[in-house]
Scaffold this motif. Structure first.
Motif, PDB file in Angstrom:
ATOM      1  N   GLY A 165     125.704 -42.860  11.556  1.00  0.00           N
ATOM      2  CA  GLY A 165     127.116 -43.216  11.612  1.00  0.00           C
ATOM      3  C   GLY A 165     127.590 -43.815  12.906  1.00  0.00           C
ATOM      4  O   GLY A 165     128.764 -44.166  13.030  1.00  0.00           O
ATOM      5  N   GLY A 166     126.706 -43.932  13.901  1.00  0.00           N
ATOM      6  CA  GLY A 166     127.093 -44.586  15.146  1.00  0.00           C
ATOM      7  C   GLY A 166     127.334 -43.621  16.282  1.00  0.00           C
ATOM      8  O   GLY A 166     127.726 -42.468  16.090  1.00  0.00           O
ATOM      9  N   ASN A 173     132.547 -36.206  17.515  1.00  0.00           N
ATOM     10  CA  ASN A 173     132.293 -35.104  16.578  1.00  0.00           C
ATOM     11  C   ASN A 173     132.944 -35.330  15.214  1.00  0.00           C
ATOM     12  O   ASN A 173     133.515 -34.422  14.610  1.00  0.00           O
ATOM     13  CB  ASN A 173     132.787 -33.778  17.169  1.00  0.00           C
ATOM     14  CG  ASN A 173     131.992 -33.363  18.389  1.00  0.00           C
ATOM     15  OD1 ASN A 173     130.764 -33.452  18.389  1.00  0.00           O
ATOM     16  ND2 ASN A 173     132.678 -32.928  19.430  1.00  0.00           N
ATOM     17  N   ASN A 174     132.858 -36.575  14.736  1.00  0.00           N
ATOM     18  CA  ASN A 174     133.380 -36.900  13.414  1.00  0.00           C
ATOM     19  C   ASN A 174     132.622 -36.083  12.365  1.00  0.00           C
ATOM     20  O   ASN A 174     131.398 -36.147  12.284  1.00  0.00           O
ATOM     21  CB  ASN A 174     133.202 -38.401  13.149  1.00  0.00           C
ATOM     22  CG  ASN A 174     133.833 -38.854  11.851  1.00  0.00           C
ATOM     23  OD1 ASN A 174     133.979 -38.081  10.914  1.00  0.00           O
ATOM     24  ND2 ASN A 174     134.214 -40.108  11.795  1.00  0.00           N
ATOM     25  N   ASP A 179     126.490 -37.729   7.208  1.00  0.00           N
ATOM     26  CA  ASP A 179     126.523 -37.388   5.783  1.00  0.00           C
ATOM     27  C   ASP A 179     125.762 -38.440   4.972  1.00  0.00           C
ATOM     28  O   ASP A 179     125.299 -39.456   5.503  1.00  0.00           O
ATOM     29  CB  ASP A 179     127.965 -37.201   5.284  1.00  0.00           C
ATOM     30  CG  ASP A 179     128.772 -38.507   5.267  1.00  0.00           C
ATOM     31  OD1 ASP A 179     128.180 -39.596   5.437  1.00  0.00           O
ATOM     32  OD2 ASP A 179     129.999 -38.441   5.101  1.00  0.00           O
ATOM     33  N   PHE A 180     125.657 -38.193   3.663  1.00  0.00           N
ATOM     34  CA  PHE A 180     124.802 -39.058   2.849  1.00  0.00           C
ATOM     35  C   PHE A 180     125.363 -40.471   2.722  1.00  0.00           C
ATOM     36  O   PHE A 180     124.598 -41.422   2.517  1.00  0.00           O
ATOM     37  CB  PHE A 180     124.599 -38.460   1.451  1.00  0.00           C
ATOM     38  CG  PHE A 180     123.635 -39.258   0.618  1.00  0.00           C
ATOM     39  CD1 PHE A 180     122.268 -39.209   0.880  1.00  0.00           C
ATOM     40  CD2 PHE A 180     124.086 -40.078  -0.404  1.00  0.00           C
ATOM     41  CE1 PHE A 180     121.373 -39.975   0.138  1.00  0.00           C
ATOM     42  CE2 PHE A 180     123.195 -40.835  -1.154  1.00  0.00           C
ATOM     43  CZ  PHE A 180     121.835 -40.778  -0.888  1.00  0.00           C
ATOM     44  N   TRP A 183     123.607 -42.044   5.740  1.00  0.00           N
ATOM     45  CA  TRP A 183     122.153 -42.072   5.613  1.00  0.00           C
ATOM     46  C   TRP A 183     121.698 -42.808   4.353  1.00  0.00           C
ATOM     47  O   TRP A 183     120.629 -43.412   4.331  1.00  0.00           O
ATOM     48  CB  TRP A 183     121.610 -40.640   5.597  1.00  0.00           C
ATOM     49  CG  TRP A 183     121.329 -40.131   6.976  1.00  0.00           C
ATOM     50  CD1 TRP A 183     122.027 -39.186   7.670  1.00  0.00           C
ATOM     51  CD2 TRP A 183     120.269 -40.551   7.835  1.00  0.00           C
ATOM     52  NE1 TRP A 183     121.467 -38.994   8.915  1.00  0.00           N
ATOM     53  CE2 TRP A 183     120.384 -39.811   9.035  1.00  0.00           C
ATOM     54  CE3 TRP A 183     119.235 -41.476   7.715  1.00  0.00           C
ATOM     55  CZ2 TRP A 183     119.503 -39.971  10.100  1.00  0.00           C
ATOM     56  CZ3 TRP A 183     118.353 -41.639   8.780  1.00  0.00           C
ATOM     57  CH2 TRP A 183     118.489 -40.900   9.950  1.00  0.00           C
ATOM     58  N   GLY A 184     122.522 -42.773   3.318  1.00  0.00           N
ATOM     59  CA  GLY A 184     122.157 -43.484   2.089  1.00  0.00           C
ATOM     60  C   GLY A 184     121.982 -44.968   2.316  1.00  0.00           C
ATOM     61  O   GLY A 184     121.021 -45.588   1.819  1.00  0.00           O
ATOM     62  N   LEU A 185     122.885 -45.581   3.104  1.00  0.00           N
ATOM     63  CA  LEU A 185     122.773 -47.011   3.408  1.00  0.00           C
ATOM     64  C   LEU A 185     121.521 -47.287   4.237  1.00  0.00           C
ATOM     65  O   LEU A 185     120.812 -48.273   4.004  1.00  0.00           O
ATOM     66  CB  LEU A 185     124.020 -47.477   4.158  1.00  0.00           C
ATOM     67  CG  LEU A 185     125.326 -47.513   3.358  1.00  0.00           C
ATOM     68  CD1 LEU A 185     126.500 -47.864   4.266  1.00  0.00           C
ATOM     69  CD2 LEU A 185     125.226 -48.518   2.208  1.00  0.00           C
ATOM     70  N   ALA A 186     121.248 -46.409   5.202  1.00  0.00           N
ATOM     71  CA  ALA A 186     120.055 -46.599   6.036  1.00  0.00           C
ATOM     72  C   ALA A 186     118.786 -46.499   5.203  1.00  0.00           C
ATOM     73  O   ALA A 186     117.832 -47.279   5.385  1.00  0.00           O
ATOM     74  CB  ALA A 186     120.050 -45.565   7.163  1.00  0.00           C
TER      75      ALA A 186
END
Length: 443
Positions: A165-166, A173-174, A179-180, A183-186
């Motif tokens: 997420g960057g 601390n977003n 979350d998925f 990570w799903g895009l990665a």
């Protein structure tokens, strides 16, 4: 003559052979696809380190300059002028070798100091062309392998943070970080890239990471993760502005960049040697090696004036030449013109900058892993005597250890602290010095 098959082996091995336009365009596009993602990624990383908004106008500008001056530096190599240029099909692009020290410079001294260092280090890099043959023995596979491995190890956490997420969301601390949806895009990028790399042939295999990024980008569009607002605002054409972010000549930043320039110059020597051997079955001449080093440095210096990052030869394109057997520099000259055209069109940079950071993360995990793999591959050819093992142990543990615990150097002067905790510089300096001073017969 309509295709490559009509040419004789002697013609294909001749850099001055003008390939017909059809196969020239196809092969030229292949070279661009193979290096495109790696070329723009350092600019995105440095934009983030400088605090520029992800996908914002400043990031778009740095991406543009990466494309534009990769093309310009490539023309210096393929066409050349005077002693400048190898006059071989050498594809240039933004160098990952400089990324660790550039991050340190931007965070400690600012973007103006970075571009001042790029300019001066580029001139220094070009000057190495006069002596490059005499210092090659400083960088045997033991040293170059360690340096490249250290670059990969330093950058791996960057790829993980992007995929999750960057770095900005991590620091704030977003709760959505990691979350998925991120990570799903990665994972889309990684899986698609692996599929193209190992289950396809032709142009798709060398462009596997780029195709993975495109797949992740399209999934991002479908899931609403892409904001095209910046693309709509971007102009269709622009002329680069010199010193857009100012320029500052910081001695520490310049010193660090010059040291890495030596490593980059040796990398270019290796790539030019690989092109001559893989494409023409001969050794590179001293004139080609010197000319290639001059072009490397001058291309980087000019890039620094306009907001571009240091350039070097791209090893993945060396592999393409060995694979196709085509040495014609007209092919890579066409690739350079395409990159220049893209660099002059801000909308192209804006489309790249609109890529979700997690998509980029999936790509850079693979790219940085490949950097690490290249270093390990070089080290595999080393004779692992106790001497060489101690050089590796000392250089890597001190260099990377200090980078992991920067507070350990807090009592040094600020300038020396920055260099000591940069990660790559201590590894490179220790490896070179220990390799030169420790006796070869230590066993």
């Amino acid at each position: 003559m309509n295709d490559v098959s009509d040419a004789t082996p002697g013609q294909l091995q001749d850099p001055d052979f003008d390939l017909p336009m059809g196969p020239r365009v196809a092969l030229g596009l292949q070279h661009v696809l193979a290096m495109f993602a790696s070329n723009v990624t350092p600019s995105i990383i440095i934009a983030g380190a400088a605090g520029f908004a992800f996908g914002g106008a400043d990031m778009v500008f740095l991406i543009q300059m990466a494309m534009l001056f990769a093309g310009v530096a490539t023309l210096f190599q393929t066409i050349g002028f005077g002693p400048v240029g190898a006059r071989l099909p050498v594809m240039q692009g933004t160098s990952f070798a400089f990324v660790p020290i550039m991050i340190s410079i931007v965070k400690s001294s600012g973007i103006a100091a970075l571009f001042g260092a790029v300019l001066v280090a580029g001139v220094f890099h070009a000057a190495l062309g006069a002596i490059i043959g005499r210092i090659r023995h400083w960088f045997p596979p033991l040293v170059t392998g360690m340096v490249i491995t250290a670059i990969g190890l330093y950058l791996l956490p960057v790829g993980i943070k992007y995929a999750a997420g960057g770095a900005a969301d991590f620091q704030m601390n977003n709760p959505a970080w990691g979350d998925f949806s991120r990570w799903g895009l990665a994972l889309v990028v990684i899986l698609v890239a692996l599929g193209f790399k190992f289950f396809t042939r032709g142009i798709a295999s060398p462009a596997a990471i780029l195709l993975g990024l495109i797949a992740g980008y399209l999934v991002g569009v479908a899931t609403g993760a892409v904001n095209f607002g910046g693309v709509a605002k971007a102009a269709w054409f622009t002329v680069p502005t010199p010193f857009k972010y100012g320029i500052e000549f910081n001695a520490v930043a310049i010193f660090g960049m010059c040291l890495i320039s030596i490593v980059s110059a040796i990398e270019t020597v290796g790539d030019i040697s690989g092109i001559a051997k893989g494409g023409a079955g001969r050794e590179a001449t001293d004139k080609e090696l010197a000319g290639g080093t001059y072009a490397d440095g001058i291309g980087s210096a000019i890039a620094g004036v306009f907001g571009g990052l240091p350039n070097t030869s791209f090893s993945q394109n060396v592999g393409l030449i060995s694979m196709t057997g085509v040495m014609s520099r007209s092919v890579v000259t066409l690739s350079a013109l395409f990159l220049i055209a893209c660099g002059l069109i801000p909308k192209v940079g804006a489309v790249v900058a609109a890529m979700p950071i997690s998509v980029l993360g999936g790509g850079v995990i693979l790219m940085f892993g490949m950097v690490l793999s290249a270093g390990v591959s070089m080290l595999s050819s080393v004779n692992w005597s106790r001497r060489n093992m101690m050089i590796l142990a000392t250089s890597m543990s001190v260099g990377l250890g200090l980078q992991q615990v920067p507070k350990s150097m807090q009592h040094l002067p600020d300038w020396l602290e920055m260099l000591a905790v940069s990660g790559l510089l201590p590894v490179a300096v220790l490896a070179v010095v220990l390799n030169l001073v420790l006796p070869e017969d230590a066993d």
